[in-house]
Design a protein around this motif. Structure first.
Motif, PDB file in Angstrom:
ATOM      1  N   ARG A  23       0.755  -1.132  -0.003  1.00 25.99           N
ATOM      2  CA  ARG A  23      -0.158   0.058   0.021  1.00 25.99           C
ATOM      3  C   ARG A  23       0.834   1.229  -0.192  1.00 25.99           C
ATOM      4  N   LYS A  24       2.046   1.200   0.463  1.00 23.78           N
ATOM      5  CA  LYS A  24       2.978   2.260   0.583  1.00 23.78           C
ATOM      6  C   LYS A  24       4.371   1.938   1.116  1.00 23.78           C
ATOM      7  N   ILE A  25       5.163   2.636   0.533  1.00 17.17           N
ATOM      8  CA  ILE A  25       6.613   2.062   0.494  1.00 17.17           C
ATOM      9  C   ILE A  25       7.488   3.488   1.204  1.00 17.17           C
ATOM     10  N   HIS A  26       8.191   3.144   2.148  1.00 19.97           N
ATOM     11  CA  HIS A  26       9.137   4.083   2.956  1.00 19.97           C
ATOM     12  C   HIS A  26      10.395   3.759   2.585  1.00 19.97           C
ATOM     13  N   ASN A  27      10.995   4.391   1.711  1.00 21.70           N
ATOM     14  CA  ASN A  27      12.555   4.072   1.168  1.00 21.70           C
ATOM     15  C   ASN A  27      13.375   4.849   2.303  1.00 21.70           C
ATOM     16  N   GLN A  28      13.930   3.976   3.187  1.00 19.42           N
ATOM     17  CA  GLN A  28      14.804   4.712   4.131  1.00 19.42           C
ATOM     18  C   GLN A  28      16.304   3.735   3.876  1.00 19.42           C
ATOM     19  N   ILE A  29      16.713   3.638   2.653  1.00 18.22           N
ATOM     20  CA  ILE A  29      17.910   2.896   2.358  1.00 18.22           C
ATOM     21  C   ILE A  29      18.993   4.159   2.376  1.00 18.22           C
ATOM     22  N   ARG A  30      20.012   3.838   2.734  1.00 22.09           N
ATOM     23  CA  ARG A  30      21.062   4.897   2.832  1.00 22.09           C
ATOM     24  C   ARG A  30      22.254   4.784   1.920  1.00 22.09           C
ATOM     25  N   ILE A  31      22.607   5.771   1.222  1.00 21.57           N
ATOM     26  CA  ILE A  31      23.779   5.953   0.524  1.00 21.57           C
ATOM     27  C   ILE A  31      25.113   5.917   1.156  1.00 21.57           C
TER      28      ILE A  31
END
Length: 188
Positions: free
Chosen positions: A103-111
């Motif tokens: 339903r929703k994506i929280h993209n908390q991937i760090r570079i």
């Protein structure tokens, strides 16, 4: 006589294994029963996590050069980990967009560079400390809060009231070693 003794020992060991399976199964059932999500939603979340992680790992450069995990609670997915650049972060996001049930994506991937084994071990320790504190906190149902730690950042997910969310964040912030707390809650 030796054969008879071996049969008895084998039977006892087998039954001890059954007891462990029964206890584990019962604990899982109790946890599932106390979850605010329906059993169907819990199963859907498990399937979403499997499909999302498989979709990410089907992309060779993400599978080989990134550290990404997808966690789902009630169809809300949290992406965490590390990638080398913004393009890879966006690619991971796109890879899971078509997974049914999200339903929703929280993209908390760090570079940045992938975290070390010692950092992962420390993250597991922090998760345990936060979960333990939540278990002993009044006016909060810790069964409804999922705690994920990545590189010292604690992510809190679940179906909670505003009051429970505020209490959980306060508890997590006061655990020694936690660098940052990020809310990924769905509110009741």
């Amino acid at each position: 006589m030796l054969k008879h003794s071996l049969i008895i020992i084998s039977t006892v060991l087998f039954l001890q294994g059954c007891a462990v399976a029964v206890v584990a199964g019962t604990a899982g059932a109790v946890t599932a029963a106390n979850d605010r999500r329906t059993l169907g939603s819990q199963i859907d979340d498990n399937n979403i996590e499997i499909k999302a992680n498989l979709s990410i790992n089907e992309i060779p450069r993400l599978a080989d050069h990134a550290n990404i995990s997808a966690v789902s609670v009630n169809g809300i997915v949290l992406l965490i980990g590390q990638v080398a650049n913004q393009e890879m972060k966006n690619e991971a996001h796109r890879a899971i967009e078509t997974v049914i049930g999200i339903r929703k994506i929280h993209n908390q991937i760090r570079i940045g560079s992938n975290i070390s084994i010692s950092t992962k071990t420390h993250d597991s320790w922090l998760t345990s400390k936060v979960k333990t504190k939540l278990l002993t906190t009044d006016n909060i149902s810790s069964n409804n809060i999922k705690v994920i730690t990545e590189n010292g950042e604690v992510f809190l997910m679940g179906l909670v009231s505003n009051s429970e969310a505020n209490t959980a964040v306060s508890v997590a912030r006061n655990v020694s070693g936690v660098e940052r707390v990020i809310k990924v809650f769905e509110y009741l």
